[in-house]
Design an enzyme around this catalytic site. Structure first.
Site, PDB file in Angstrom:
ATOM      1  N   ASP A   1      -9.570  -5.378  -5.962  1.00 64.07           N
ATOM      2  CA  ASP A   1     -10.358  -6.401  -5.285  1.00 64.07           C
ATOM      3  C   ASP A   1     -11.851  -6.142  -5.418  1.00 64.07           C
ATOM      4  O   ASP A   1     -12.301  -4.996  -5.356  1.00 64.07           O
ATOM      5  CB  ASP A   1     -10.002  -6.431  -3.786  1.00 64.07           C
ATOM      6  CG  ASP A   1      -8.637  -7.025  -3.537  1.00 64.07           C
ATOM      7  OD1 ASP A   1      -8.234  -7.897  -4.316  1.00 64.07           O
ATOM      8  OD2 ASP A   1      -7.980  -6.615  -2.570  1.00 64.07           O
TER       9      ASP A   1
ATOM     10  N   ASN B   1       0.812  -1.209   0.000  1.00 62.49           N
ATOM     11  CA  ASN B   1       0.000   0.000   0.000  1.00 62.49           C
ATOM     12  C   ASN B   1       0.850   1.266   0.000  1.00 62.49           C
ATOM     13  O   ASN B   1       0.442   2.290  -0.560  1.00 62.49           O
ATOM     14  CB  ASN B   1      -0.955  -0.004   1.195  1.00 62.49           C
ATOM     15  CG  ASN B   1      -2.040  -1.066   1.057  1.00 62.49           C
ATOM     16  OD1 ASN B   1      -2.329  -1.519  -0.040  1.00 62.49           O
ATOM     17  ND2 ASN B   1      -2.627  -1.466   2.172  1.00 62.49           N
TER      18      ASN B   1
END
EC number: 2.5.1.7
Length: 435
Positions: free
Chosen positions: A121, A23
């Site tokens: 996702d 991230n």
């Protein structure tokens, strides 16, 4: 589509070093677009999502030099803005949610930024409003081509600093607005800003490039715009989600594992959350040592009621770890309520754990009660598919504890977030084969 073949029920032992944070990488690669000077970034994880972003930057005209494993130098002195209007960009950018992070720096430096509706996702609705409302506050004009799902922001001249109160403490939204604001005229104040370690890392990196950002680590950021930024060197933190994954893996497989160089100061409440599940973990320098667990017992609240573990903006618990905590609880002694507040589809993988013998009651899309087996009933092997990165690693942990041989399909989802995971697991004794 690749698969993992996993023989479960084997105790592991050894040391494992976490990769660079996925991230953070998706954020800190993008400030290279803010300067024509060289930007060197180390500890870059070799995973699908990050590699896709590196390819995207290269197609934009950024010069990329790989100095060694996880070590890159970027130079954006000849950016091809016209690439943003091509069909190739629409296809490439749409396959990666992290592609949204290029919009802020491109808008700040070149006056425009475009992005197709990004992928990622399938864990529920993931708004982009915070990003674009922030850009609009800075003076940009928003455009959306509904037929192509194509977003854009444009600005004639320089952006203008502004005060804004974010409607949600979005990590990527805050990061994108910060990258736009560093080259804006005047002062930008962002209240309800995200303050995750990855966002702190981005701000520190930008400051090293010549930006003037204060309030780093708080939810109130003040950015004094500058005329230009220079190059820098930056090292990415270890991935806290992977660290949590290894803690859960050690407890579930009753293994003695040392996790190396975890950057304890940036783990927040993660260690204590696992301790609430009854897991013993020791701080040894900057390492985490997890001894062999014959069992672990979930603590109750102070009044004896069932423990609730919920996600929250930092310094609360990151939502990316809830899937791992859920699967670890299936072999604990006691019960726990998992409350996934941020994404309405992230708990739907529990049906696969139920098929393996776990005792889980899905209350609604956001809440599940787990009734732990206390290792009295071993999970049974099965064939399953990985729906997203974090569910994928959770199912992999379950398979490593199960009786028999499990097959996990669609492992590209796991590869998006975990570097060479099968090789690293084999190094500590796991029987896992990529087919």
């Amino acid at each position: 589509m690749g698969t993992f073949k996993i023989e479960g029920g084997i105790r592991l032992k050894g040391e494992i070093t976490p990769q660079g944070a996925k991230n953070e990488a998706l954020q800190v690669l993008c400030p290279a677009l803010l300067t024509s000077e060289k930007v060197r970034i180390t500890n870059v994880p070799d995973i699908i999502d990050v590699n896709k972003l590196i390819v995207l930057l290269g197609n934009l005209g950024v010069k990329i030099q790989k100095n060694g494993p996880g070590d890159y130098t970027f130079q954006a002195d000849e950016v091809n803005i016209d690439y943003l209007k091509t069909e190739a960009f629409k296809k490439e950018g749409g396959s990666l949610r992290g592609s949204i992070m290029i919009v802020g720096p491109l808008l700040a430096r070149f006056g425009c930024g475009y992005i197709p509706k990004p992928g990622g996702d399938k864990i529920g609705r993931r708004r982009l409003d915070t990003h674009f409302e922030g850009f609009i506050n800075l003076g940009a004009k928003f455009r959306y081509e509904r037929e192509d799902h194509f977003y854009g922001v444009e600005c004639e001249g320089k952006l203008k600093g502004a005060y804004m109160l974010l409607d949600e403490a979005s990590v990527t939204g805050t990061a994108n607005i910060v990258m736009a604001a560093v080259l804006a005229e005047g002062i930008t104040t962002i209240y309800n800003a995200a303050c995750e370690p990855y966002l702190q890392q981005l701000c520190k990196m930008l400051n090293s490039m010549g930006a003037k950002i204060s309030g780093v680590g708080s939810n109130l950021l003040t950015i004094e715009g500058v005329d230009s930024l220079g190059g820098c060197e930056h090292r990415i933190l270890p991935d806290m989600i992977e660290i949590g994954s290894w803690i859960g893996l050690a407890a579930m497989t009753r293994s003695e594992i040392t996790i190396k160089n975890v950057s304890w100061d940036n783990l927040g409440i993660i260690p204590n959350t696992f301790r609430k599940l009854g897991i013993t973990l020791e701080k040894r320098g900057d390492d985490i040592y997890i001894p062999t667990h014959e069992n672990y017992e979930i603590k109750t609240d102070i009044d004896g009621s069932i423990l609730t573990i919920a996600d929250a903006p930092w310094p609360g618990l990151t939502p990316d770890l809830l899937s791992i905590i859920l699967v670890v609880a299936t072999q604990a002694k006691g019960d726990v309520l998992i409350h996934q507040k941020m994404f309405e589809s992230r708990l739907f993988f529990v049906d696969k754990l139920i098929d393996m013998g776990a005792k889980i009651m899905l209350c609604d899309p956001h809440r599940a009660v787990i009734m732990g087996h206390n290792f009295e009933s071993q999970l049974k092997a099965t064939t399953m598919s990985s729906p997203d990165i974090r569910a994928g690693i959770s199912l992999l942990i379950a398979a490593l504890t199960a009786k028999g041989t499990s097959i996990i399909q669609n492992i590209e989802q796991i590869d998006r977030g975990y570097e060479r995971i099968d090789e690293r697991l084999r190094a500590i004794g796991a029987k896992i084969v990529r087919e």
